[in-house]
Design an enzyme around this catalytic site. Structure first.
Site, mmCIF file in Angstrom:
data_model
loop_
_atom_site.group_PDB
_atom_site.id
_atom_site.type_symbol
_atom_site.label_atom_id
_atom_site.label_comp_id
_atom_site.label_asym_id
_atom_site.label_seq_id
_atom_site.Cartn_x
_atom_site.Cartn_y
_atom_site.Cartn_z
ATOM 1 N N GLU A 139 -4.869 2.178 0.927
ATOM 2 C CA GLU A 139 -4.156 0.930 0.585
ATOM 3 C C GLU A 139 -3.680 -0.041 1.698
ATOM 4 O OE1 GLU A 139 -0.431 1.625 -1.446
ATOM 5 O OE2 GLU A 139 0.257 2.443 0.308
ATOM 6 N N ASP A 175 5.234 -5.232 4.979
ATOM 7 C CA ASP A 175 3.845 -5.093 4.773
ATOM 8 C C ASP A 175 3.214 -6.176 5.264
ATOM 9 O OD1 ASP A 175 2.785 -3.275 2.806
ATOM 10 O OD2 ASP A 175 4.221 -4.784 1.142
#
Length: 580
Positions: A238, A72
């Site tokens: 997301e 991420d």
């Protein structure tokens, strides 16, 4: 000249001088003078990896630019400097800070988080909890990092110096299930934040929410508002990142899941939407499955690039770099198609324009000559000084930690000292001295994940057993099994005076290739013998497999034993390659 190796040898020479004969005083003074002159410059030299360097040296790079588990990733630009952070979950110190001058060559410069609260949760090995999907931004001379703790809320730290200390965490929005937050300070100084939801905690996902924060970014001052629902078309939306460009508000985010997803770009003239969207990157005909969330970077040279991760399972979520080409005011990532806006990832491409020619990689090897722990290392929980610490004698000391009587495996050990796997193929070797004062104390090296394998020496009687400790399904209660390989004699006592402990000097090695690890050991550092069969590595909870040290005991009484780690070296592969 490899300046890192120069620093290593200068430092070792300085240590040897301490033990030199006084009859060689003049030579000692000369060597010491040379060492003192050269050491400061050498120690500041950049680390260059033997096993993965994305810079091809000809103006091009090869993906991934970080072949390590920086899940991420997010990045921000300050002049000609780039700063990157990534998820760190339960590993401490957390929120790694990496720096680059060209988006290809990166080094670790620090961590923004030293411990997590509540301590009753994070003093233990709270696998998969903690820091999820951070966003890093620079605003009014300060750096901010926001992240979602899925069990506690949206958190924030800040600093004026990303290489220095960061503030204590502030809970910006308290609650469960909120993840992947990203702030934006608008042209009028107002601050907004977008975030997503974890289905495992909130019972919903694919929804992006926007709300306004106070101007200092420390608290919510508006109610939440849904600005995008991916539904079935863009399920598992997301990881949103929020930007503004030429009067347009942009949300860049992935959809479709980690292994098989795609990148979305959304735009609106109003920060609350409605947002129109397009798919701007997908795997297509490449081998880069599910190019996932990351960071849009606008450089000082006027170029646009996108950093994203690609899940390589046991090796973790590694970081790719793609050029961004604007087409009809849509950011196409990677190779531009003849029709439409969906790019495909490049494996090799030209480097971003930069005034820097420095080649540097994240630190891997460690001589343990500093009194500070190397920045590549992380504990598996909040740090306790009882885990161990650097010394002033050129080694790292790791004490045996009591592994509770009900613990089934090392999955429950908080004191594992680990680092990320740095490449698909490599050899890592550690020179160790293990000292034991009680029966059942053991220490060595480990490849940790939901399946793991550790090579250790275990105190048995007046000697040591060389053991492989295996566990499958550690995350679901799997029980560790022990395979005894050999009985080893302790180091001669007269070489370690005035100590009640028995010691053994040993070299331990892991040869990694093809997703498998072959352990090996040596008593002289020259002739290595394989220890057991190759082990199929497996990722941890939201992280890749990690390598490093283990030092444990099942005894609740008596004094602790310890590992003195002299060095840990990551080098070109020295074993036989293993096919998947």
């Amino acid at each position: 000249v490899n300046k890192y190796l120069l620093a290593r040898h200068i430092s070792l020479s300085a240590r040897l001088l301490v033990y030199s004969s006084t009859k060689q005083n003049n030579m000692k003074k000369l060597i010491f003078s040379i060492a003192i002159t050269l050491l400061p410059a050498a120690m500041q030299a950049q680390y260059v990896s033997e096993v993965w360097c994305p810079d091809n040296g000809d103006g091009t790079y090869t993906n991934p630019v970080l072949y390590a588990d920086y899940s991420d990733p997010d990045a921000c630009t300050v002049g000609e400097d780039y700063y990157l952070t990534a998820s760190s979950f339960n590993c401490m110190p957390g929120l790694p800070i990496l720096h680059s001058k060209d988006l290809v060559n990166w080094e670790i410069i620090g961590h923004a988080l030293q411990e997590q609260t509540p301590r009753e949760v994070f003093d233990q090995a709270a696998h998969g909890k903690g820091v999820w999907a951070p966003a890093i931004r620079h605003h009014n001379g300060e750096f901010y990092i926001y992240w979602g703790d899925p069990d506690h809320g949206i958190m924030m730290v800040k600093t004026a110096d990303p290489r220095g200390q960061w503030s204590q965490p502030v809970c910006v929005i308290e609650g469960k299930g909120m993840i992947d937050p990203c702030p934006l300070w608008d042209d009028d100084g107002r601050c907004y934040i977008v975030y997503a939801y974890a289905g495992s905690r909130a019972g919903l996902n694919s929804v992006l929410t926007m709300r306004e924060l106070s101007a200092d970014g420390t608290r919510a001052i508006s109610s939440p508002r849904i600005v995008f629902d991916g539904g079935q078309v863009n399920h598992t939306t997301e990881g949103p990142k929020l930007y503004k460009r030429d009067g347009w508000y942009w949300i860049m985010c992935p959809a479709g899941g980690v292994q098989h997803g795609w990148q979305l770009a959304m735009r609106s003239k109003n920060i609350y939407g409605p947002y129109e969207w397009k798919v701007v990157m997908a795997q297509g005909s490449t081998g880069v499955n599910g190019p996932h969330q990351g960071a849009w970077v606008h450089t000082a040279k006027g170029e646009d690039w996108f950093l994203h991760f690609n899940d390589k399972y046991e090796y973790g979520r590694v970081v790719y770099l793609q050029p961004v080409t604007w087409k009809d005011n849509w950011p196409v990532m990677g190779r531009v198609p003849g029709k439409g806006y969906c790019g495909e990832p490049y494996t090799t491409f030209r480097k971003p324009a930069s005034s820097s020619t420095t080649i540097v990689n994240p630190q891997e090897s460690d001589e343990f000559n500093s009194t500070e722990l190397g920045k590549q290392w992380q504990w598996h929980a909040n740090y306790s000084q009882m885990f161990g610490m650097p010394t002033n004698t050129g080694c790292l000391r790791l004490y045996t930690h009591y592994l509770g009587g009900e613990a089934k495996s090392l999955w429950e050990a908080p004191n594992l000292l680990l680092q990320k796997l740095p490449a698909p193929t490599f050899t890592a070797t550690a020179k160790l001295r293990f000292a034991s004062k009680e029966q059942g104390q053991y220490g060595g090296i480990v490849i940790m994940g939901m399946n793991y394998q550790a090579l250790v020496v275990n105190r048995t009687g007046d000697g040591f057993s060389l053991e492989l400790r295996h566990c499958k399904g550690a995350d679901t209660g799997g029980v560790e099994t022990v395979e005894t390989l050999a009985q080893l004699k302790p180091t001669e006592r007269d070489t370690i005076p005035y100590s009640p402990a028995i010691y053994i000097d040993i070299y331990m090695r892991m040869n990694v290739s093809g997703g498998k690890c072959q352990m090996a050991y040596s008593l002289d550092g020259k002739r290595f013998k394989n220890a057991g069969a190759p082990f199929a590595m497996r990722q941890g909870k939201w992280i890749g497999a990690k390598m490093g040290f283990v030092s444990e005991t099942r005894q609740t009484s008596g004094n602790r034993g310890w590992i003195d780690a002299d060095w840990f070296r990551v080098e070109k592969f020295k074993g036989e390659k293993v096919k998947r």
